[in-house]
Design a protein around this motif. Structure first.
Motif, PDB file in Angstrom:
ATOM      1  N   GLU A  42      40.754  34.817  19.871  1.00 56.40           N
ATOM      2  CA  GLU A  42      41.100  35.329  21.200  1.00 56.40           C
ATOM      3  C   GLU A  42      42.430  36.045  21.105  1.00 56.40           C
ATOM      4  OE1 GLU A  42      41.104  32.203  24.113  1.00 56.40           O
ATOM      5  OE2 GLU A  42      38.972  31.815  23.861  1.00 56.40           O
ATOM      6  N   MET A  43      42.457  37.280  21.582  1.00 58.69           N
ATOM      7  CA  MET A  43      43.655  38.115  21.464  1.00 58.69           C
ATOM      8  C   MET A  43      44.241  38.532  22.805  1.00 58.69           C
ATOM      9  SD  MET A  43      44.146  38.751  18.167  1.00 58.69           S
ATOM     10  CE  MET A  43      45.083  40.265  18.226  1.00 58.69           C
ATOM     11  N   ARG A  44      43.558  38.279  23.883  1.00 52.57           N
ATOM     12  CA  ARG A  44      43.976  38.803  25.184  1.00 52.57           C
ATOM     13  C   ARG A  44      44.779  37.769  25.971  1.00 52.57           C
ATOM     14  NH1 ARG A  44      40.989  43.341  26.431  1.00 52.57           N
ATOM     15  NH2 ARG A  44      41.324  43.010  28.648  1.00 52.57           N
ATOM     16  N   ASP A  45      45.680  38.254  26.793  1.00 55.62           N
ATOM     17  CA  ASP A  45      46.470  37.376  27.657  1.00 55.62           C
ATOM     18  C   ASP A  45      45.829  37.191  29.025  1.00 55.62           C
ATOM     19  OD1 ASP A  45      48.575  36.649  25.930  1.00 55.62           O
ATOM     20  OD2 ASP A  45      49.568  38.574  26.262  1.00 55.62           O
ATOM     21  N   ASP A  46      44.710  37.826  29.243  1.00 55.87           N
ATOM     22  CA  ASP A  46      43.982  37.681  30.504  1.00 55.87           C
ATOM     23  C   ASP A  46      42.523  38.034  30.252  1.00 55.87           C
ATOM     24  OD1 ASP A  46      43.111  37.481  33.100  1.00 55.87           O
ATOM     25  OD2 ASP A  46      44.582  38.864  33.927  1.00 55.87           O
ATOM     26  N   TYR A  47      41.651  37.230  30.800  1.00 52.32           N
ATOM     27  CA  TYR A  47      40.214  37.480  30.714  1.00 52.32           C
ATOM     28  C   TYR A  47      39.681  37.502  32.139  1.00 52.32           C
ATOM     29  CZ  TYR A  47      40.518  36.583  25.747  1.00 52.32           C
ATOM     30  OH  TYR A  47      40.847  36.652  24.412  1.00 52.32           O
ATOM     31  N   SER A  48      39.139  38.614  32.503  1.00 55.75           N
ATOM     32  CA  SER A  48      38.588  38.744  33.861  1.00 55.75           C
ATOM     33  C   SER A  48      37.100  38.423  33.805  1.00 55.75           C
ATOM     34  CB  SER A  48      38.838  40.157  34.385  1.00 55.75           C
ATOM     35  OG  SER A  48      40.219  40.399  34.479  1.00 55.75           O
ATOM     36  N   VAL A  49      36.812  37.157  33.585  1.00 55.41           N
ATOM     37  CA  VAL A  49      35.437  36.697  33.476  1.00 55.41           C
ATOM     38  C   VAL A  49      34.984  36.264  34.872  1.00 55.41           C
ATOM     39  CG1 VAL A  49      33.892  35.031  32.381  1.00 55.41           C
ATOM     40  CG2 VAL A  49      35.874  35.913  31.120  1.00 55.41           C
ATOM     41  N   PRO A  50      33.973  36.935  35.426  1.00 59.68           N
ATOM     42  CA  PRO A  50      33.559  36.615  36.800  1.00 59.68           C
ATOM     43  C   PRO A  50      33.275  35.135  37.040  1.00 59.68           C
ATOM     44  CG  PRO A  50      32.477  38.612  36.064  1.00 59.68           C
ATOM     45  CD  PRO A  50      33.200  38.048  34.861  1.00 59.68           C
ATOM     46  N   ASP A  51      32.676  34.450  36.067  1.00 54.12           N
ATOM     47  CA  ASP A  51      32.375  33.020  36.235  1.00 54.12           C
ATOM     48  C   ASP A  51      33.634  32.176  36.397  1.00 54.12           C
ATOM     49  OD1 ASP A  51      29.726  33.689  35.940  1.00 54.12           O
ATOM     50  OD2 ASP A  51      29.518  32.842  33.930  1.00 54.12           O
ATOM     51  N   GLU A  52      34.769  32.704  35.950  1.00 53.21           N
ATOM     52  CA  GLU A  52      36.018  31.944  36.017  1.00 53.21           C
ATOM     53  C   GLU A  52      36.881  32.314  37.216  1.00 53.21           C
ATOM     54  OE1 GLU A  52      37.889  32.662  32.246  1.00 53.21           O
ATOM     55  OE2 GLU A  52      36.604  31.239  31.209  1.00 53.21           O
ATOM     56  N   ASP A  53      36.543  33.367  37.925  1.00 54.75           N
ATOM     57  CA  ASP A  53      37.389  33.829  39.036  1.00 54.75           C
ATOM     58  C   ASP A  53      37.672  32.717  40.049  1.00 54.75           C
ATOM     59  OD1 ASP A  53      37.586  36.343  37.922  1.00 54.75           O
ATOM     60  OD2 ASP A  53      36.134  37.282  39.278  1.00 54.75           O
ATOM     61  N   GLY A  54      36.647  32.031  40.492  1.00 52.90           N
ATOM     62  CA  GLY A  54      36.821  30.965  41.483  1.00 52.90           C
ATOM     63  C   GLY A  54      37.626  29.799  40.951  1.00 52.90           C
ATOM     64  N   PRO A  55      37.271  29.237  39.780  1.00 53.89           N
ATOM     65  CA  PRO A  55      38.050  28.121  39.246  1.00 53.89           C
ATOM     66  C   PRO A  55      39.515  28.489  38.967  1.00 53.89           C
ATOM     67  CG  PRO A  55      35.896  28.179  38.210  1.00 53.89           C
ATOM     68  CD  PRO A  55      36.016  29.436  39.034  1.00 53.89           C
ATOM     69  N   PHE A  56      39.743  29.718  38.494  1.00 53.06           N
ATOM     70  CA  PHE A  56      41.122  30.148  38.245  1.00 53.06           C
ATOM     71  C   PHE A  56      41.892  30.234  39.559  1.00 53.06           C
ATOM     72  CE2 PHE A  56      44.085  33.866  37.398  1.00 53.06           C
ATOM     73  CZ  PHE A  56      45.045  33.106  36.753  1.00 53.06           C
ATOM     74  N   ALA A  57      41.294  30.832  40.588  1.00 52.63           N
ATOM     75  CA  ALA A  57      41.945  30.920  41.906  1.00 52.63           C
ATOM     76  C   ALA A  57      42.209  29.516  42.464  1.00 52.63           C
ATOM     77  CB  ALA A  57      41.088  31.733  42.876  1.00 52.63           C
ATOM     78  N   ASP A  58      41.246  28.606  42.270  1.00 52.70           N
ATOM     79  CA  ASP A  58      41.449  27.222  42.717  1.00 52.70           C
ATOM     80  C   ASP A  58      42.643  26.598  42.008  1.00 52.70           C
ATOM     81  OD1 ASP A  58      39.260  27.396  44.394  1.00 52.70           O
ATOM     82  OD2 ASP A  58      37.915  26.285  43.042  1.00 52.70           O
ATOM     83  N   TRP A  59      42.718  26.784  40.694  1.00 60.34           N
ATOM     84  CA  TRP A  59      43.815  26.211  39.902  1.00 60.34           C
ATOM     85  C   TRP A  59      45.148  26.758  40.390  1.00 60.34           C
ATOM     86  CZ3 TRP A  59      47.347  28.463  36.471  1.00 60.34           C
ATOM     87  CH2 TRP A  59      48.110  27.568  35.723  1.00 60.34           C
ATOM     88  N   LEU A  60      45.191  28.054  40.700  1.00 61.03           N
ATOM     89  CA  LEU A  60      46.432  28.643  41.214  1.00 61.03           C
ATOM     90  C   LEU A  60      46.875  27.967  42.519  1.00 61.03           C
ATOM     91  CD1 LEU A  60      45.787  32.439  40.514  1.00 61.03           C
ATOM     92  CD2 LEU A  60      47.470  30.957  39.367  1.00 61.03           C
ATOM     93  N   ARG A  61      45.894  27.456  43.277  1.00 60.85           N
ATOM     94  CA  ARG A  61      46.192  26.748  44.534  1.00 60.85           C
ATOM     95  C   ARG A  61      46.391  25.247  44.313  1.00 60.85           C
ATOM     96  NH1 ARG A  61      41.739  29.674  46.047  1.00 60.85           N
ATOM     97  NH2 ARG A  61      40.545  27.771  46.334  1.00 60.85           N
TER      98      ARG A  61
END
Length: 173
Positions: free
Chosen positions: A24-43
């Motif tokens: 893995e080389m990227r500092d961000d992955y815009s994976v649609p399946d992760e959008d909701g869980p990532f937003a939840d984690w931010l909250r």
């Protein structure tokens, strides 16, 4: 270039014999399946249920004696996305993945990354699934590569990075 989906790439986990390795080389992955869980984690909401299909598959293949490894080459300080990945890595490790971290500034300066510096999965040192992304970082799919010269270069890079990277339990960002 023909790309396969993430689901098609995951089918390679049904047929590899010994080792699957992810760079893995990227500092961000815009994976649609992760959008909701990532937003939840931010909250401040932590729910790893979305990871169950992946972790169940990893448990199954590692219980068969196969290894699943990954090296995450990351910038420091971490992006919010990498902070989230770090926070969820224990779930991957508990499922059987061996994950190591390599700060980008510790990558040997002479190293030229194969396949255009893209992420890749390497299965049994013979099949590559090279990740491709659009200009916004969204995953487009994976390109299968079996060219022996390219695969050999990826094996060399894998071995070098694996030796240089820090195991998850020891890595303190």
């Amino acid at each position: 270039m023909e790309l396969i989906s993430g689901a098609e790439r995951n089918q390679l986990f049904e047929s590899f014999a010994q080792d699957a390795f992810h760079l893995e080389m990227r500092d961000d992955y815009s994976v649609p399946d992760e959008d909701g869980p990532f937003a939840d984690w931010l909250r401040g909401v932590v729910d790893h249920a979305y990871m169950a299909p992946w972790t169940n598959m990893i448990r199954r293949v590692t219980s068969e004696g196969k290894s699943v490894r990954r090296v995450r080459v990351v910038s420091e300080p971490h992006t919010r996305y990498i902070q989230w990945e770090y926070a969820t890595t224990a779930v991957n490790v508990e499922a059987g993945e061996d994950i190591r971290w390599l700060p980008r500034h510790q990558v040997p300066g002479h190293l030229v990354f194969p396949v255009g510096g893209n992420d890749w999965w390497l299965f049994d040192d013979k099949t590559l699934a090279v990740g491709h992304f659009d200009e916004t970082g969204r995953v487009l799919g994976s390109e299968l590569v079996e060219d022996p010269g390219i695969v050999a270069e990826c094996v060399r890079v894998r071995d070098l990075l694996w030796a240089a990277a820090t195991p998850h339990r020891e890595y303190k960002p």
